[in-house]
Write an enzyme that holds these catalytic residues in place. Structure first.
Site, short mmCIF file in Angstrom:
data_model
loop_
_atom_site.label_atom_id
_atom_site.label_comp_id
_atom_site.label_asym_id
_atom_site.label_seq_id
_atom_site.Cartn_x
_atom_site.Cartn_y
_atom_site.Cartn_z
CG HIS A 127 -1.84 1.13 1.36
ND1 HIS A 127 -3.16 1.07 1.00
CD2 HIS A 127 -1.64 2.40 1.80
CE1 HIS A 127 -3.73 2.25 1.22
NE2 HIS A 127 -2.83 3.08 1.70
CD GLU A 128 1.52 3.63 3.69
OE1 GLU A 128 1.69 4.69 3.07
OE2 GLU A 128 0.48 3.37 4.34
CG HIS A 163 0.15 6.19 -0.68
ND1 HIS A 163 -0.87 6.95 -1.22
CD2 HIS A 163 -0.42 5.51 0.35
CE1 HIS A 163 -2.00 6.73 -0.53
NE2 HIS A 163 -1.75 5.85 0.42
CD GLU A 212 -5.81 5.45 0.52
OE1 GLU A 212 -4.92 6.33 0.69
OE2 GLU A 212 -5.83 4.40 1.16
ZN ZN Z 1 -3.17 5.18 1.89
#
Ligand code: ZN
Length: 501
Positions: free
Chosen positions: A264-265, A268, A294
């Site tokens: 997830h990170e 980003h 997101e």
């Molecule tokens: Zn996030």
């Protein structure tokens, strides 16, 4: 180069450097700083933030922007210079509308409120934070009212993180999404729950970290322009386009927590690492909205990281990394385990199908509180009632009810949550267009290659940074405005297969 533009860029670079130094202090605070450093660190960060704000709101910046107006108007809308001037003006106007004295008062209150929440949550004591939350609501209304001409009082607050989005567009979008999601959740939860015992064994930290890093390297996270460290609540931060860092945490009894938060990170971070280097030091050098940001973390975490295509390559590898735990666990069992859908109480633990229901509850409460249609003292009970009706569950206490998320206690009420659901919706819309343009993406994924997907995203989304708004990027990249249709189709197809619905 235009001399005024040159001067504007020089000033913006200084603001950027102050903000980047502040981000580094904040990263250190969340990773390596000894607790004794806390009081001074808070002060140091406030000083840098004040200096950056003063420099950015200097009337000289406004004068330069005025002088540059004819130049910007002589250029096409999507030229770099016109975009830089347009985006800087938007941020300048926003920053100068809010008095510095108010910013200081809000920050001070937020720090205090956050502190009280860290004690009130474990003590299950909503009454203790209630007066702070009432003041936060008051300040949030004041903040909104520095911006005149809005349709709904939440609109200016939503605009901070998702520029161009409004209550009047989000409400119908969310209502439609909810109507489509509820039957999917019902169909899945009518089936026996997926068995995820294979994920809940002992998984040593060092191997978990090593495997996560192997995965994100393959996805395209550039360790020459980033690094990963440990923290309590994972986040991504950027000091320059050449230094975009991520953090994670590891639970040794849970294989999925660190792995998916790492992906997830990294999602980003890959967005930020993909921005054009010549935007460095300007307001264009950052992701364009919380929803689009997101969408990228969710693309890599869910559409890629929880897909069967991805695991066709990585499952033998994770089995080799954890032979004791995963030998004998079938591919199908593993894929169902990492995609387990269940009604639950905690947003951050929710699966990708039920997640949006958690977000919509919060979104609706923000609106009701700002409108004055819900009194703060009634919020805990309203929370329980809504979880009962939407998810069929009631938390045993407020700790896992209204006290669970930091956002309102350390931030503002309004605009805090819609970005998560927008991200899910946008991720599927981008992905659908990427697949159409690059039909080889799934085959590549099955071989552990992600260049085609990352290439499409870089070309259509990442490289532009903040040059275009979310709505503009969506239109340009997919040829149509924001739509929930690709997201619903994605969920239906995926879960029909997984659960034989
Ligand atoms: Zn996030």
């Amino acid at each position: 180069m235009n001399p005024q533009l040159q001067e504007l860029k020089t000033r913006l670079l200084e603001v950027n450097d102050l903000n980047s130094a502040n981000a580094l202090l904040s990263w250190d605070q969340s990773t390596y700083m000894p607790s004794g450093g806390a009081p001074a660190r808070g002060r140091q960060m406030a000083t840098l933030a004040r200096l950056a704000h003063e420099k950015f709101t200097d009337p000289a910046v406004g004068k330069l922007l005025d002088e540059l107006r004819p130049y910007a108007e002589s250029l096409p809308y999507d030229s770099d210079d016109a975009s830089l001037i347009r985006v800087t003006r938007r941020e300048y106007e926003r920053a100068t509308k809010i008095p510095a004295e108010f910013v200081a008062r809000l920050n001070e209150h937020q720090a205090e409120s956050y502190q009280v929440w860290t004690e009130a949550r474990p003590a299950n004591d909503f009454k203790r934070v209630q007066p702070y939350l009432e003041k936060t609501l008051d300040l949030s209304r004041q903040l909104a009212n520095y911006f005149t001409g809005y349709e709904h009082i939440a609109d200016p607050l939503i605009d901070f993180s998702d520029e161009g989005m409004k209550v009047s567009t989000l409400r119908p979008l969310f209502a439609e999404l909810r109507a489509q999601l509820v039957p999917i959740v019902q169909a899945i939860t009518a089936q026996p729950a997926a068995d995820d015992a294979c994920l809940k064994q002992n998984y040593p930290e060092a191997q978990q970290l090593a495997f996560g890093q192997e995965v994100i390297k393959a996805l395209g996270y550039d360790f020459n322009r980033g690094r990963q460290d440990k923290t309590h609540h994972p986040f991504m931060t950027k000091f320059s386009l050449g230094d975009v860092r991520i953090t994670t945490r590891v639970k040794e009894r849970d294989l999925s927590d660190a792995l998916f938060s790492t992906i997830h990170e990294a999602g980003h971070a890959m967005y930020e690492q993909g921005i054009r280097m010549d935007f460095e030091g300007t307001p264009l050098a950052g992701g364009t909205s919380s929803g689009v940001h997101e969408s990228q973390s969710r693309t890599w975490e869910n559409l890629v990281g929880r897909s069967q295509d991805f695991w066709m390559f990585f499952y033998p590898r994770i089995q080799a990394a954890f032979p004791e735990q995963l030998t004998g666990v079938s591919f199908e069992t593993f894929c169902r385990a990492i995609n387990k859908v269940e009604r639950s109480l905690i947003r951050t633990d929710a699966d990708e199908v039920t997640y949006n229901l958690h977000v919509m509850i919060r979104f609706d409460f923000e609106i009701a509180l700002l409108e004055g249609n819900l009194a703060m003292r009634d919020l805990p009970e309203a929370w329980h009632a809504r979880y009962q009706s939407d998810l069929g569950l009631r938390a045993p206490d407020d700790r896992d009810g209204v006290l669970q998320d930091v956002h309102w206690y350390g931030g503002i009420i309004g605009g805090s949550f819609q970005g998560y659901t927008l991200g899910n919706v946008i991720s599927a819309q981008f992905f659908q267009s990427a697949l159409k343009a690059q039909p080889g993406i799934p085959t590549q994924m099955r071989a552990g290659h992600f260049d085609a997907l990352r290439g499409w995203l870089t070309e259509n989304v990442y490289q532009h940074g903040s040059k275009f708004t979310a709505n503009e990027i969506i239109q340009r990249a997919t040829g149509r405005p924001l739509s929930i249709e690709p997201y619903i189709r994605y969920l239906r197809t995926k879960y029909r297969e997984l659960y034989q619905l």
